[in-house]
Design an enzyme around this catalytic site. Structure first.
Site, PDB file in Angstrom:
ATOM      1  CG  HIS A 225      -2.127   0.900   1.246  1.00 16.36           C
ATOM      2  ND1 HIS A 225      -2.372   2.042   2.026  1.00 16.36           N
ATOM      3  CD2 HIS A 225      -3.271   1.169   0.161  1.00 16.36           C
ATOM      4  CE1 HIS A 225      -3.273   2.566   1.775  1.00 16.36           C
ATOM      5  NE2 HIS A 225      -3.782   2.089   0.418  1.00 16.36           N
ATOM      6  CE  LYS A 227      -1.393   5.258  -1.496  1.00 16.81           C
ATOM      7  NZ  LYS A 227      -1.536   4.218  -0.636  1.00 16.81           N
ATOM      8  CG  ASP A 232      18.549  12.383  -9.991  1.00 19.85           C
ATOM      9  OD1 ASP A 232      18.614  11.192 -10.526  1.00 19.85           O
ATOM     10  OD2 ASP A 232      18.647  13.464 -10.484  1.00 19.85           O
ATOM     11  CG  HIS A 401      -7.442   8.445  -0.332  1.00 20.23           C
ATOM     12  ND1 HIS A 401      -6.133   8.313  -0.551  1.00 20.23           N
ATOM     13  CD2 HIS A 401      -7.760   7.196  -0.217  1.00 20.23           C
ATOM     14  CE1 HIS A 401      -5.738   7.172  -0.902  1.00 20.23           C
ATOM     15  NE2 HIS A 401      -6.536   6.380  -0.635  1.00 20.23           N
ATOM     16  CE  LYS A 403      -3.834   6.690   2.299  1.00 19.31           C
ATOM     17  NZ  LYS A 403      -5.286   6.317   2.435  1.00 19.31           N
ATOM     18  CG  ASP A 408      -0.138  17.747  22.235  1.00 23.96           C
ATOM     19  OD1 ASP A 408      -1.203  17.907  22.125  1.00 23.96           O
ATOM     20  OD2 ASP A 408       0.373  17.074  23.183  1.00 23.96           O
TER      21      ASP A 408
END
Length: 483
Positions: A225, A227, A232, A401, A403, A408
């Protein structure tokens, strides 16, 4: 003999089923896992012939302990070891971080137990809001690549944005830039024409854990899952945005709200190591790693970042443990945005205890999910949150979508992990943990802006929802570890 087997085939199959089932029961008992989970598997194996074995085979294997996803070849290479040694902080730097983080220093120490999650101090990060912004930056960085481009994505789909990226990748490969792509075989859908184009230009590409009938496997697999993009060894991306048109609002009628990070600095090295371990697994290549993948990057900004990876290839559920620790050490507030909220008992209790202790806890989830089952499973948890004075908001502008979590004004995280069982225990995930006031306030401000496009769930109204809805929720919750 053949006649006997034919006449008694079902008896033979039942006997064989229970021989295997008893063996599986013994294995489950000896694992000393959660008693409720153990009893669940025993009931399924004993009372559901054949189906029970299938369920156990798909979901009862502990891949983290079985170690079938080896990282040793990559992690044992001298270059990787030297990079981790270079990133190791001296005692004076660690003390400065401890003083700044106050109670949050527990997070640093927790993740430090994973040798691939060193705390890096010299980083410049940009919090990118939505796919349009992410791809604007990514396309420019890809065009500037001189040595290599590494892409690791859960979803890569043929479409407008992939066409733009592919054209750049082909042009770069023609210039001699090394281009490597790995994509999840269930999450992605690339045409044979696209794969041929990649081959024609010498772009190496491998699916992650290929399956024969991906349309029917759904999520009943351990999936990658993550990404990650690394260019470089100098700039990297991580977050919630895959490569598909639905993530680009310019190409869609419905609105997609997401968050990603662009990183320049020492933390890029950690993302590079994570890519290389995945590449070793999917390609089977014993890639010889040299310093060209880890160039020295000049960065004057000082943003403390840890990259935490979690999945069947790690010893512990690092991301879940870090989020749990962040919640339990919060003093003022915890703001969470997640598209899939199907938490385990530990996370529910952490949120409830934090709220009842006086910490302001707010959670944003989608009003309309892209999964009927996830939507109702999520709803089954909300009443207990509301009873603990946790504020739950449903995003109404489109599909959220992102996440993210911010705590604090000191700590924030952006990554690929959802607040659900699959992300915490099954899928391969990666998150960036940020210890910086300025950047955390940016994540906080985005959260507060998103609240304007949300409706707040009120406990009084929520408990009066139709019984049919409650029945759907209870049914879907039974399957929560599998969705």
């Amino acid at each position: 003999m053949v006649e006997f087997l034919t006449n008694h085939i079902w008896i033979i199959l039942i006997v064989l089923n229970y021989v295997i089932a008893i063996s599986a029961v013994i294995t489950v008992v000896l694992k000393n896992i959660n008693p409720t989970k153990t009893l669940s598997y025993i009931v399924v194996l004993v009372f559901f012939p054949f189906l029970g074995l299938l369920i156990y085979y798909l979901f009862g294997q502990e891949y983290r302990k079985n170690k079938i996803f080896s990282r040793k070849h990559v992690l044992n290479q001298s270059v990787i070891k030297s990079i981790n040694d270079e990133l190791e902080l001296d005692k004076r730097e660690v003390k400065k971080v401890d003083n700044f983080l106050d109670g949050k220093s527990k997070l640093v120490k927790l993740l430090y137990s994973d040798k691939t999650s060193p705390l890096t101090l010299r980083n410049k990060i940009e919090v990118l809001k939505n796919g349009d912004t992410k791809f604007e930056y990514l396309l420019e960085d890809l065009k500037e690549a001189k040595h290599h481009i590494h892409l690791e994505y859960y979803v890569v789909m043929d479409g407008k944005i992939w066409t733009e990226i592919l054209e750049i990748l082909c042009a770069k490969a023609r210039e001699g830039v090394i281009v490597r792509l790995t994509y999840d075989d269930v999450g992605s859908k690339l045409s044979s024409k696209t794969k041929q184009t990649l081959n024609d230009f010498g772009i190496e590409h491998y699916p992650f854990m290929p399956v024969i009938f991906s349309r029917f496997t759904g999520k009943m697999n351990y999936r990658n899952h993550r990404k990650i993009a690394v260019i470089d060894g100098k700039v990297a991306y991580v977050g919630g945005i895959n490569i598909a048109d639905e993530y680009v609002n310019e190409y869609n009628e419905s609105f997609w709200r997401d968050t990603h990070l662009r990183i320049v600095g020492e933390a890029v090295k950690s993302l590079q190591i994570n890519f290389l371990t995945t590449w070793h697994f999917v390609s089977g290549q014993k890639l010889k790693i040299d310093k060209s993948y880890f160039p020295k990057v000049e960065c004057n900004d000082k943003v403390a970042v840890q990259i935490a990876a979690s999945g069947p290839d790690t010893d512990w559920a690092y991301i879940m443990e870090a989020i749990f620790t962040a919640i339990t050490t919060a003093e003022d507030y915890v703001y969470i945005t997640t598209p899939y909220f199907v938490p385990n008992d530990q996370m529910i209790m952490a949120l409830q205890v934090a709220s009842k202790s006086g910490v302001e806890v707010k959670v944003i989830i989608p009003k309309e999910s892209d999964s009927w089952m996830v939507k109702h499973a999520t709803n089954s948890y909300l009443e207990h949150l509301l009873e603990a004075n946790i504020e739950v908001y449903r995003y109404t502008k489109g599909f959220v979508h992102a996440k993210t979590m911010v705590v604090d004004d000191i700590f924030s995280t952006v990554g690929t992990s959802n607040m659900d069982y699959r992300s915490f225990n099954i899928n391969f995930e990666v998150n960036a943990f940020i210890y910086n006031i300025e950047q955390s306030k940016i994540v906080k401000q985005q959260f507060l802006e998103d609240l304007k496009d949300c409706e707040k769930i009120e406990l009084v109204k929520w408990v009066d929802r139709p019984n049919l809805e409650k029945l759907k929720e209870s049914y879907c919750r039974l399957w929560s570890p599998l969705i």
